[in-house]
Design a protein around this motif. Structure first.
Motif, PDB file in Angstrom:
ATOM      1  N   UNK A  60      -1.544   5.944  10.931  1.00  0.00           N
ATOM      2  CA  UNK A  60      -2.708   6.291  10.135  1.00  0.00           C
ATOM      3  C   UNK A  60      -3.067   5.213   9.128  1.00  0.00           C
ATOM      4  N   UNK A  61      -4.251   5.318   8.484  1.00  0.00           N
ATOM      5  CA  UNK A  61      -4.625   4.371   7.429  1.00  0.00           C
ATOM      6  C   UNK A  61      -3.676   4.497   6.241  1.00  0.00           C
ATOM      7  N   UNK A  62      -3.578   3.441   5.459  1.00  0.00           N
ATOM      8  CA  UNK A  62      -2.614   3.394   4.365  1.00  0.00           C
ATOM      9  C   UNK A  62      -3.292   3.235   3.007  1.00  0.00           C
ATOM     10  N   UNK A  95       0.821  -1.207   0.000  1.00  0.00           N
ATOM     11  CA  UNK A  95       0.000   0.000   0.000  1.00  0.00           C
ATOM     12  C   UNK A  95       0.861   1.265   0.000  1.00  0.00           C
ATOM     13  N   UNK A  96       1.987   1.230   0.697  1.00  0.00           N
ATOM     14  CA  UNK A  96       2.893   2.378   0.700  1.00  0.00           C
ATOM     15  C   UNK A  96       3.456   2.623  -0.695  1.00  0.00           C
ATOM     16  N   UNK A  97       3.850   1.540  -1.379  1.00  0.00           N
ATOM     17  CA  UNK A  97       4.424   1.716  -2.716  1.00  0.00           C
ATOM     18  C   UNK A  97       3.363   2.113  -3.740  1.00  0.00           C
ATOM     19  N   UNK A  98       2.128   1.690  -3.544  1.00  0.00           N
ATOM     20  CA  UNK A  98       1.041   2.187  -4.391  1.00  0.00           C
ATOM     21  C   UNK A  98       0.904   3.698  -4.210  1.00  0.00           C
ATOM     22  N   UNK A  99       1.012   4.148  -2.975  1.00  0.00           N
ATOM     23  CA  UNK A  99       0.967   5.574  -2.663  1.00  0.00           C
ATOM     24  C   UNK A  99       2.140   6.307  -3.315  1.00  0.00           C
ATOM     25  N   UNK A 100       3.336   5.718  -3.246  1.00  0.00           N
ATOM     26  CA  UNK A 100       4.509   6.330  -3.870  1.00  0.00           C
ATOM     27  C   UNK A 100       4.295   6.487  -5.372  1.00  0.00           C
TER      28      UNK A 100
END
Length: 632
Positions: free
Chosen positions: A492-494, A424-429
């Motif tokens: 927080x939510x991701x 999810x973090x890399x999707x955000x990136x």
């Protein structure tokens, strides 16, 4: 690692001088060549008793010798070498048996004195592989076996693993075929001799062998061949269609198009189709161990859930094997690892596993979105522990803390969330790169810049957090360090990446195809986002959502559901009760549960109906998710 006099004094005071001496009696690894070559023979023919018999010849000098059984295993990220299954250890020299002594505080170390006049020692032992899954991963059945060299070798202390050369041979059951990244030197009946290889690369080169075997070329004519080696419980499960082969060939090409380089001289997928040998997903530099059910090819439409496995493990050849966190890059298999960068190693690989399964056609876009919705819901409502007391960074310690042992309240405790939270973090990136660059850059650019150099090179190339940040800044200037640390260290939510890609996470009373497949695989009813629990087909309760409706009513994972609203438990009855309680607010969901030898009726005061995660388009934003998933 150097130990100061003060540190030595403190350790000695804490543990006693004798105990401290036990720490020091294993020679530290040195970057010097080992004199000679390990010779290892494994007899893998005792299928009925599931025993691997090992014989080694190890060059040695007269005097003290320490032999090590691999403890810290790459891919496991933990001290999980199966030493409990080593038995019958005998060491000889000049035809005489030598006494050995196990290290009192390092049980993976064996100490012997090599007599004068001896130029080597011979070591024999058995690896008693699990007889059932309750004892560990089953690696030998009447139809197939998985030989892992870390379990079937001992090596001399005092050297970097890459400076020790090894020659190996394996005696297979009569007529069996095999797949491995090792290269064959010669054959003698059912005994295969492999070419010499550095010991670190040997441990990184397992073998799948079987009675029913098929080898498929996934990159015909390539200078660096890629093959899919398949073993199965029966010949009928090896029936593969041309379209299925095409999709797996697409996977190779999609990886090449994104990274622009590969890091092997050849690559072998090892795939078992079995209901007997345990499932598996374990990366190696020039191969991967993959274990799925028998219907991977023959029940293709039912098996979409697991079709990201090969994409995930293949991606590790770039991320995790070639480029590896510096604190994970140890010089032999008995130096402790640190796992702080697993959110890159596993998190980005989890991300690319889903993306590449879609780009190659192993998934369609709807399947990919359904799976993304399932993952996103976990980091929206399904991990209360990450919202309160833990963070993603701390979960990188889980391979050492828990080693994948079952947990009482997984959602609250957290368990290796660096995988899917990392995804999810890399999707955000990716979304942030697209936004900042006005569509000029994406995470593909990071993949190529960070993993796509030095085509054909496969020596480990370590990295740090600062290297990750620098590469992102070189692509698109931004305060990436704070951006990443907020997500890794915060609570927080991701799911920001979902929204930034033009989609919304919603919940309806209809399960997606992905949820149905997950329920079928786990034989459970997944009511995490409604009642706050999951229940197996026999009524056994799985994880209970911390502070969810079921938890507040007094339900725990130790219980078994016997009846729903006065009737025998089944999954449909439970779902019907949830639906009924939403239509009539006066109706609770009433469960008769068993806890040890006690029975209790528990009423769950919940009236919001069934809830399953889905993604829906947010037409106010561009759909960059489809752009991410589109084949290159």
């Amino acid at each position: 690692m150097k130990v100061t006099r003060l540190a030595s004094a403190l350790v000695a005071a804490s543990f006693g001088l004798a105990s401290f001496a036990a720490f020091a009696d294993v020679p530290a690894p040195q970057d010097v060549p080992f004199q000679g070559t390990l010779k290892v023979n494994v007899d893998a023919t005792d299928l009925a008793r599931r025993i691997f018999r090992v014989h080694e010849v190890i060059p040695a000098q007269p005097g003290p010798l320490t032999l090590l059984y691999p403890q810290w295993l790459p891919g496991h990220h933990s001290p999980s070498g199966p030493i409990d299954k080593l038995a019958g250890l005998v060491v000889t020299a000049n035809g005489k048996t030598l006494p050995w002594k196990r290290g009192p505080l390092n049980v993976y170390a064996f100490h012997v004195d090599v007599p004068a006049g001896a130029s080597n020692v011979e070591v024999s032992f058995e690896f008693l592989s699990p007889q059932s899954k309750s004892e560990g991963r089953v690696v030998m059945t009447p139809e197939m076996l998985n030989l892992q060299w870390n379990a079937n070798t001992i090596y001399p202390a005092g050297y970097y693993a890459k400076r020790i050369m090894a020659e190996t041979s394996v005696k297979f059951p009569a007529g069996w075929q095999f797949g491995t990244a090792l290269e064959v030197a010669s054959r003698d009946g059912d005994t295969v001799h492999f070419k010499p290889i550095a010991y670190n690369d040997l441990v990184d080169s397992p073998i799948f062998a079987g009675k029913y075997f098929k080898r498929i070329d996934l990159d015909p004519g390539a200078k660096a061949p890629v093959h899919l080696n398949v073993v199965a419980d029966a010949a009928k499960y090896l029936e593969v269609t041309p379209e299925q082969i095409k999709l797996h060939r697409n996977l190779v090409q999609q990886m090449y198009k994104m990274y622009g380089a590969h890091h092997y001289n050849h690559y072998d997928f090892l795939l078992s189709l079995s209901d007997k040998m345990s499932g598996q997903g374990l990366e190696h530099h020039r191969s991967s161990e993959n274990g799925v059910g028998t219907g991977y090819f023959t029940e293709w439409e039912k098996g979409a859930l697991g079709r990201d496995l090969l994409a995930h493990e293949y991606n590790h050849s770039w991320d995790g094997k070639y480029r590896r966190g510096a604190d994970l890059t140890t010089v032999n298999f008995n130096v402790p690892m640190q796992d702080s960068l697993l959110w890159v190693y596993e998190g980005q690989t989890q991300f690319w596993g889903h993306v590449m399964a879609t780009r190659s056609g192993l998934w369609n876009e709807e399947q990919a979105r359904d799976m993304l919705a399932f993952v996103a819901a976990t980091y929206d409502r399904g991990r209360p522990g990450l919202a309160s007391w833990r963070n993603v960074q701390d979960t990188t310690n889980d391979p050492i803390i828990a080693q994948r042992a079952p947990l009482p309240y997984r959602n609250y405790q957290g368990s290796e969330d660096y995988y899917s939270a990392g995804q999810m973090i890399w999707l955000d990136v990716d979304a942030k790169l697209r936004d900042l660059s006005k569509g000029k850059h994406s995470i593909d650019d990071f993949g190529k810049a960070f993993f796509g150099m030095d085509n054909g090179e496969w020596a480990v190339n370590p990295y740090t957090f600062e290297d990750v940040v620098k590469t992102l800044n070189d692509i698109q200037p931004f305060d990436w360090a704070s951006y990443l640390r907020t997500r890794l260290d915060g609570h927080g939510p991701l799911i920001g990446g979902v929204e930034a890609h033009g989609w919304k996470l919603t919940y309806t009373d209809k399960p997606s195809a992905a949820v149905k497949a997950i329920e079928a695989r786990r034989h459970s009813a997944d009511l995490t986002y409604s009642l706050g629990l999951s229940v197996g087909k026999d009524g056994s309760i799985g994880d209970v959502l911390w502070d969810g409706p079921a938890f507040k009513a007094g339900i725990s994972p130790a219980m078994t559901v016997i009846a729903v609203n006065g009737h025998d438990y089944d999954a449909d009855a439970l779902k019907d009760a949830v639906t009924a309680s939403a239509k009539d607010k006066s109706l609770p969901v009433e469960l008769l549960v068993k806890n040890f030898d006690q029975y209790q009726t528990i009423r769950i005061d919940y009236h919001d109906g069934l809830k399953y995660p889905h993604l829906v388009r947010d037409t106010s934003k561009p759909d960059t998710l489809s752009a991410l998933l589109k084949a290159r």
